[in-house]
Write a protein that holds these residues in place. Structure first.
Motif, PDB file in Angstrom:
ATOM      1  N   UNK A 224      18.803  52.308  79.882  1.00 30.66           N
ATOM      2  CA  UNK A 224      18.024  51.929  81.065  1.00 30.66           C
ATOM      3  C   UNK A 224      18.214  50.443  81.400  1.00 30.66           C
ATOM      4  N   UNK A 225      17.985  50.156  82.675  1.00 30.97           N
ATOM      5  CA  UNK A 225      17.928  48.774  83.155  1.00 30.97           C
ATOM      6  C   UNK A 225      16.460  48.370  83.186  1.00 30.97           C
ATOM      7  N   UNK A 226      16.160  47.164  82.703  1.00 32.05           N
ATOM      8  CA  UNK A 226      14.795  46.643  82.676  1.00 32.05           C
ATOM      9  C   UNK A 226      14.696  45.424  83.585  1.00 32.05           C
ATOM     10  N   UNK A 227      13.594  45.340  84.308  1.00 29.24           N
ATOM     11  CA  UNK A 227      13.321  44.184  85.157  1.00 29.24           C
ATOM     12  C   UNK A 227      12.325  43.294  84.418  1.00 29.24           C
ATOM     13  N   UNK A 228      12.687  42.013  84.272  1.00 27.36           N
ATOM     14  CA  UNK A 228      11.778  41.046  83.667  1.00 27.36           C
ATOM     15  C   UNK A 228      11.172  40.213  84.792  1.00 27.36           C
ATOM     16  N   UNK A 229       9.850  40.305  84.940  1.00 29.87           N
ATOM     17  CA  UNK A 229       9.130  39.543  85.963  1.00 29.87           C
ATOM     18  C   UNK A 229       8.744  38.207  85.340  1.00 29.87           C
ATOM     19  N   UNK A 230       9.574  37.209  85.575  1.00 32.23           N
ATOM     20  CA  UNK A 230       9.442  35.920  84.901  1.00 32.23           C
ATOM     21  C   UNK A 230       8.242  35.135  85.406  1.00 32.23           C
ATOM     22  N   UNK A 231       7.739  34.248  84.570  1.00 34.90           N
ATOM     23  CA  UNK A 231       6.539  33.498  84.935  1.00 34.90           C
ATOM     24  C   UNK A 231       6.806  32.461  86.018  1.00 34.90           C
ATOM     25  N   UNK A 232       8.097  32.138  86.290  1.00 31.30           N
ATOM     26  CA  UNK A 232       8.409  31.198  87.375  1.00 31.30           C
ATOM     27  C   UNK A 232       8.465  31.905  88.729  1.00 31.30           C
ATOM     28  N   UNK A 233       8.101  33.201  88.757  1.00 32.07           N
ATOM     29  CA  UNK A 233       8.096  33.953  90.009  1.00 32.07           C
ATOM     30  C   UNK A 233       9.405  34.655  90.301  1.00 32.07           C
ATOM     31  N   UNK A 234      10.432  34.336  89.530  1.00 32.46           N
ATOM     32  CA  UNK A 234      11.716  35.002  89.724  1.00 32.46           C
ATOM     33  C   UNK A 234      11.779  36.280  88.892  1.00 32.46           C
ATOM     34  N   UNK A 235      12.845  37.035  89.137  1.00 32.22           N
ATOM     35  CA  UNK A 235      13.053  38.268  88.399  1.00 32.22           C
ATOM     36  C   UNK A 235      14.462  38.278  87.832  1.00 32.22           C
ATOM     37  N   UNK A 236      14.614  38.980  86.715  1.00 31.23           N
ATOM     38  CA  UNK A 236      15.936  39.194  86.129  1.00 31.23           C
ATOM     39  C   UNK A 236      16.043  40.655  85.757  1.00 31.23           C
ATOM     40  N   UNK A 237      17.245  41.191  85.849  1.00 29.83           N
ATOM     41  CA  UNK A 237      17.510  42.551  85.389  1.00 29.83           C
ATOM     42  C   UNK A 237      18.384  42.458  84.154  1.00 29.83           C
ATOM     43  N   UNK A 238      18.064  43.262  83.142  1.00 29.11           N
ATOM     44  CA  UNK A 238      18.872  43.268  81.924  1.00 29.11           C
ATOM     45  C   UNK A 238      19.140  44.704  81.492  1.00 29.11           C
ATOM     46  N   UNK A 239      20.293  44.885  80.874  1.00 27.49           N
ATOM     47  CA  UNK A 239      20.625  46.152  80.236  1.00 27.49           C
ATOM     48  C   UNK A 239      21.260  45.831  78.890  1.00 27.49           C
ATOM     49  N   UNK A 240      20.547  46.171  77.829  1.00 25.21           N
ATOM     50  CA  UNK A 240      21.048  45.987  76.484  1.00 25.21           C
ATOM     51  C   UNK A 240      21.703  47.293  76.080  1.00 25.21           C
ATOM     52  N   UNK A 241      22.994  47.243  75.832  1.00 29.94           N
ATOM     53  CA  UNK A 241      23.691  48.506  75.636  1.00 29.94           C
ATOM     54  C   UNK A 241      24.480  48.599  74.348  1.00 29.94           C
ATOM     55  N   UNK A 242      24.691  47.497  73.660  1.00 27.32           N
ATOM     56  CA  UNK A 242      25.472  47.519  72.428  1.00 27.32           C
ATOM     57  C   UNK A 242      24.650  46.922  71.303  1.00 27.32           C
ATOM     58  N   UNK A 243      24.865  47.406  70.094  1.00 27.24           N
ATOM     59  CA  UNK A 243      24.071  46.924  68.968  1.00 27.24           C
ATOM     60  C   UNK A 243      24.908  46.569  67.742  1.00 27.24           C
ATOM     61  N   UNK A 244      26.241  46.659  67.831  1.00 31.41           N
ATOM     62  CA  UNK A 244      27.089  46.233  66.724  1.00 31.41           C
ATOM     63  C   UNK A 244      28.449  45.816  67.249  1.00 31.41           C
ATOM     64  N   UNK A 245      29.170  45.079  66.396  1.00 32.01           N
ATOM     65  CA  UNK A 245      30.476  44.603  66.836  1.00 32.01           C
ATOM     66  C   UNK A 245      31.563  45.620  66.534  1.00 32.01           C
ATOM     67  N   UNK A 246      32.797  45.253  66.820  1.00 33.44           N
ATOM     68  CA  UNK A 246      33.911  46.184  66.701  1.00 33.44           C
ATOM     69  C   UNK A 246      34.209  46.585  65.265  1.00 33.44           C
ATOM     70  N   UNK A 247      33.705  45.826  64.296  1.00 23.26           N
ATOM     71  CA  UNK A 247      33.913  46.187  62.896  1.00 23.26           C
ATOM     72  C   UNK A 247      32.732  46.964  62.328  1.00 23.26           C
ATOM     73  N   UNK A 248      31.732  47.269  63.168  1.00 17.52           N
ATOM     74  CA  UNK A 248      30.601  48.077  62.742  1.00 17.52           C
ATOM     75  C   UNK A 248      29.441  47.302  62.169  1.00 17.52           C
ATOM     76  N   UNK A 249      29.476  45.961  62.261  1.00 19.08           N
ATOM     77  CA  UNK A 249      28.360  45.148  61.764  1.00 19.08           C
ATOM     78  C   UNK A 249      27.258  45.155  62.807  1.00 19.08           C
TER      79      UNK A 249
END
Length: 199
Positions: free
Chosen positions: A162-187
């Protein structure tokens, strides 16, 4: 430390939860109308990785040390928190579609909560039946980006996609998508984060 990219050599071998990139930080900068990419090393259980969109800065700071003066959201291993912001989960799986998001689409905004049993700082005692925690703020919604099912061994990792919207305290917004949790060697603990700022 540089991690060589294997994309061209091994095709899509690392598409399932793995990151193959050669640098940390703001690898690609968002223009506000196009997504950018952040790559972080969040392997240390004793540190938060603080991300500041405005200054494109990333700081890794001990869980016992004060927060930096300016930051927007932070990652501890797979846990997330915001700098007095709120988070909305969208139905989008494509970060580019976040440009279509408006306040009218907002569901429940989730603010951070204080927790004393979520932020693990020491896994070495797991086989003894306990873990060490530190008190911290924690965003339950943004932390849903990854589910780690430990009912089986090895654990099963499932991203929300999913994409998440962060409603920042400065009145701006950011969208983030965290999609990976390890590197190419599996760490585990290396993450790529797609983002759009300002949204």
């Amino acid at each position: 430390m540089l991690l060589p990219s294997c994309n061209d050599v091994l095709g899509d071998l690392y598409d399932d939860g793995m990151v193959a990139t050669s640098e940390y930080g703001f690898v690609e900068t968002s223009t506000g109308s196009t997504p950018g990419l952040i790559y972080i090393n969040a392997t240390d259980y004793k540190a938060w990785t603080y991300i500041d969109f405005e200054n494109r800065r990333i700081d890794s700071i001990s869980v016992t040390e004060p927060e930096p003066a300016q930051w927007d959201f932070a990652i501890h291993r797979y846990d997330a928190k915001t700098n007095r912001a709120a988070v909305v989960e969208t139905s989008f799986t494509d970060i580019s579609l976040a440009l279509l998001w408006s306040e009218a689409d907002a569901g429940d905004e989730v603010a951070d909560i204080w927790t004393t049993d979520k932020i693990v700082t020491d896994m070495s005692t797991m086989m003894d039946g306990y873990l060490s925690y530190v008190g911290s703020f924690y965003n339950t919604k943004l932390s849903e980006w990854l589910n780690v099912d430990t009912s089986t061994m090895p654990p099963v990792y499932t991203t929300s996609d999913k994409v998440y919207i962060i409603l920042l305290r400065n009145g701006r917004r950011a969208a983030v998508k965290l999609s990976d949790y390890m590197n190419a060697t599996g760490i585990k603990g290396y993450m790529s984060i797609q983002y759009i700022y300002p949204l």
